[in-house]
Design an enzyme around this catalytic site. Structure first.
Site, mmCIF file in Angstrom:
data_model
loop_
_atom_site.group_PDB
_atom_site.id
_atom_site.type_symbol
_atom_site.label_atom_id
_atom_site.label_comp_id
_atom_site.label_asym_id
_atom_site.label_seq_id
_atom_site.Cartn_x
_atom_site.Cartn_y
_atom_site.Cartn_z
ATOM 1 N N GLU A 44 0.859 -1.189 0.000
ATOM 2 C CA GLU A 44 0.000 0.000 0.000
ATOM 3 C C GLU A 44 0.894 1.237 0.000
ATOM 4 O O GLU A 44 1.799 1.359 0.835
ATOM 5 C CB GLU A 44 -0.919 0.031 1.236
ATOM 6 C CG GLU A 44 -1.873 1.234 1.181
ATOM 7 C CD GLU A 44 -2.673 1.464 2.465
ATOM 8 O OE1 GLU A 44 -2.274 0.957 3.532
ATOM 9 O OE2 GLU A 44 -3.680 2.190 2.406
ATOM 10 N N GLU A 69 4.856 4.860 3.667
ATOM 11 C CA GLU A 69 4.294 6.157 4.058
ATOM 12 C C GLU A 69 5.439 7.158 4.219
ATOM 13 O O GLU A 69 6.433 6.868 4.874
ATOM 14 C CB GLU A 69 3.500 5.992 5.374
ATOM 15 C CG GLU A 69 3.071 7.270 6.046
ATOM 16 C CD GLU A 69 2.265 8.221 5.175
ATOM 17 O OE1 GLU A 69 1.270 7.802 4.573
ATOM 18 O OE2 GLU A 69 2.663 9.402 5.093
ATOM 19 N N ASP A 118 -2.919 11.905 -2.467
ATOM 20 C CA ASP A 118 -3.044 13.361 -2.545
ATOM 21 C C ASP A 118 -3.350 13.758 -3.995
ATOM 22 O O ASP A 118 -2.663 13.306 -4.917
ATOM 23 C CB ASP A 118 -1.742 14.028 -2.080
ATOM 24 C CG ASP A 118 -1.467 13.757 -0.606
ATOM 25 O OD1 ASP A 118 -2.441 13.645 0.165
ATOM 26 O OD2 ASP A 118 -0.292 13.647 -0.222
ATOM 27 N N LYS A 122 -3.208 21.191 -9.049
ATOM 28 C CA LYS A 122 -2.622 22.157 -9.996
ATOM 29 C C LYS A 122 -1.848 21.430 -11.097
ATOM 30 O O LYS A 122 -1.096 20.486 -10.813
ATOM 31 C CB LYS A 122 -1.667 23.104 -9.264
ATOM 32 C CG LYS A 122 -2.400 24.021 -8.313
ATOM 33 C CD LYS A 122 -1.479 25.028 -7.681
ATOM 34 C CE LYS A 122 -2.313 25.924 -6.774
ATOM 35 N NZ LYS A 122 -1.598 26.361 -5.594
ATOM 36 N N ASP A 154 -11.947 9.539 -3.227
ATOM 37 C CA ASP A 154 -13.216 10.283 -3.219
ATOM 38 C C ASP A 154 -13.141 11.424 -4.226
ATOM 39 O O ASP A 154 -14.133 12.127 -4.436
ATOM 40 C CB ASP A 154 -13.451 10.901 -1.836
ATOM 41 C CG ASP A 154 -12.386 11.938 -1.553
ATOM 42 O OD1 ASP A 154 -11.196 11.557 -1.504
ATOM 43 O OD2 ASP A 154 -12.720 13.132 -1.420
ATOM 44 N N THR A 191 -10.523 2.831 4.489
ATOM 45 C CA THR A 191 -9.411 3.613 5.024
ATOM 46 C C THR A 191 -9.994 4.717 5.922
ATOM 47 O O THR A 191 -11.206 4.944 5.946
ATOM 48 C CB THR A 191 -8.595 4.262 3.885
ATOM 49 O OG1 THR A 191 -9.286 5.428 3.426
ATOM 50 C CG2 THR A 191 -8.356 3.312 2.730
HETATM 51 N N1 SAM Z 1 -4.390 6.142 2.599
HETATM 52 C C1 SAM Z 1 -4.807 6.896 3.768
HETATM 53 C C2 SAM Z 1 -6.294 6.963 3.824
HETATM 54 O O1 SAM Z 1 -6.941 6.675 2.809
HETATM 55 O O2 SAM Z 1 -6.857 7.289 4.899
HETATM 56 C C3 SAM Z 1 -4.162 8.291 3.795
HETATM 57 C C4 SAM Z 1 -4.576 9.226 2.700
HETATM 58 S S1 SAM Z 1 -3.679 10.773 2.763
HETATM 59 C C5 SAM Z 1 -4.657 11.836 1.783
HETATM 60 C C6 SAM Z 1 -2.284 10.469 1.707
HETATM 61 C C7 SAM Z 1 -1.102 9.848 2.416
HETATM 62 O O3 SAM Z 1 -0.115 9.523 1.454
HETATM 63 C C8 SAM Z 1 -0.425 10.788 3.414
HETATM 64 O O4 SAM Z 1 -0.259 10.120 4.644
HETATM 65 C C9 SAM Z 1 0.896 11.136 2.758
HETATM 66 O O5 SAM Z 1 1.933 11.378 3.710
HETATM 67 C C10 SAM Z 1 1.167 9.904 1.928
HETATM 68 N N2 SAM Z 1 2.000 10.159 0.734
HETATM 69 C C11 SAM Z 1 1.841 11.163 -0.151
HETATM 70 N N3 SAM Z 1 2.763 11.100 -1.123
HETATM 71 C C12 SAM Z 1 3.531 10.013 -0.846
HETATM 72 C C13 SAM Z 1 4.660 9.429 -1.472
HETATM 73 N N4 SAM Z 1 5.192 9.962 -2.594
HETATM 74 N N5 SAM Z 1 5.207 8.329 -0.918
HETATM 75 C C14 SAM Z 1 4.686 7.798 0.217
HETATM 76 N N6 SAM Z 1 3.612 8.310 0.853
HETATM 77 C C15 SAM Z 1 3.035 9.402 0.338
#
Ligand code: SAM
Length: 212
Positions: A44, A69, A118, A122, A154, A191
């Site tokens: 994941e 993460e 994320d 942009k 979402d 999640t």
């Molecule tokens: N998957 C979880 C959920 O659905 O509740 C967290 C979603 S959160 C919007 C996105 C997560 O991805 C954050 O914890 C962020 O730190 C991590 N993340 C973003 N870019 C990443 C990357 N390039 N490599 C590893 N983790 C990343």
């Protein structure tokens, strides 16, 4: 993901190297040795606070789960959940997914999950989206030829962008759901973000894709 500074995170990482693997690149092509079995490896990316990976590992004890993460202060919360679960089929890596090829050998991974990545809305940030072409190249390299990429979000904009990105790359879309919870998949593990957004009435999108 809300990230509080956690001054104890460094100590926690140092004290729990059996769970949050330091120098994880040393396990490239050796993850099955680390788990001590021959079970499939599911990864994941962007594990967040760990609800999905713990739920999945409980539901599928014969699969090994690895959560990647980026954020130190977030991964320690995931690690606490793993510890409370008592499950032995989970490991975590604090790393940027950009470095995926340093962590896994070609064909070493059976499934990759991207959950609520994320959106980087942009245009100038397109390359940071985890469904951008350069990330797909990395996923293709580490995934077994029969392996799946499973993406949930979402965010309609990111979902539409990703479907186009997958198709342009040549991925085959095996399943596309525009309202996962109404489609009622009894095996779906939610999640943290999924719970939050679906509670607000937002549909959850999911795509399962394979590299041809
Ligand atoms: N998957 C979880 C959920 O659905 O509740 C967290 C979603 S959160 C919007 C996105 C997560 O991805 C954050 O914890 C962020 O730190 C991590 N993340 C973003 N870019 C990443 C990357 N390039 N490599 C590893 N983790 C990343």
């Amino acid at each position: 993901m809300r990230q509080r500074n956690k001054p104890w995170a460094d100590d926690f990482l140092r004290e729990n190297t059996d769970l949050i693997i330091p120098n994880a690149n040393e396990y490239k092509n050796k993850w099955k040795d680390l788990f001590g079995n021959d079970s499939p490896i599911h990864v994941e990316i962007g594990t967040g606070k760990g609800q999905f990976i713990v739920g999945m590992a409980r539901q599928y004890p014969h699969i090994n789960f690895i959560g990647i993460e980026l954020s130190k202060s977030v991964i320690v919360t995931a690690a606490q959940k793993v510890q409370e679960s008592g499950l032995s089929n989970i490991r975590l890596i604090q790393e940027n997914a950009e470095n995926l090829l340093e962590l896994f050998m070609e064909n070493e991974v059976d499934t990759i999950y991207l959950n609520f990545s994320d959106p980087w809305p942009k245009n100038r940030h397109e390359k940071r989206r985890l469904t951008f072409r350069t990330f797909l190249e990395r996923y293709e390299e580490v995934l077994h030829p029969s392996g799946e990429l499973i993406f949930k979000t979402d965010n309609r904009g990111l979902f539409e962008y990703s479907l186009v990105s997958f198709s342009e790359y040549g991925l085959l879309l095996k399943e596309v759901s525009l309202d996962l919870h109404r489609d009622d998949d009894p095996e779906n593990i939610m999640t943290e973000y999924e719970e939050k957004f679906s509670a607000k009435g937002q549909p959850i999108y999911r795509c399962k894709a394979v590299f041809n």
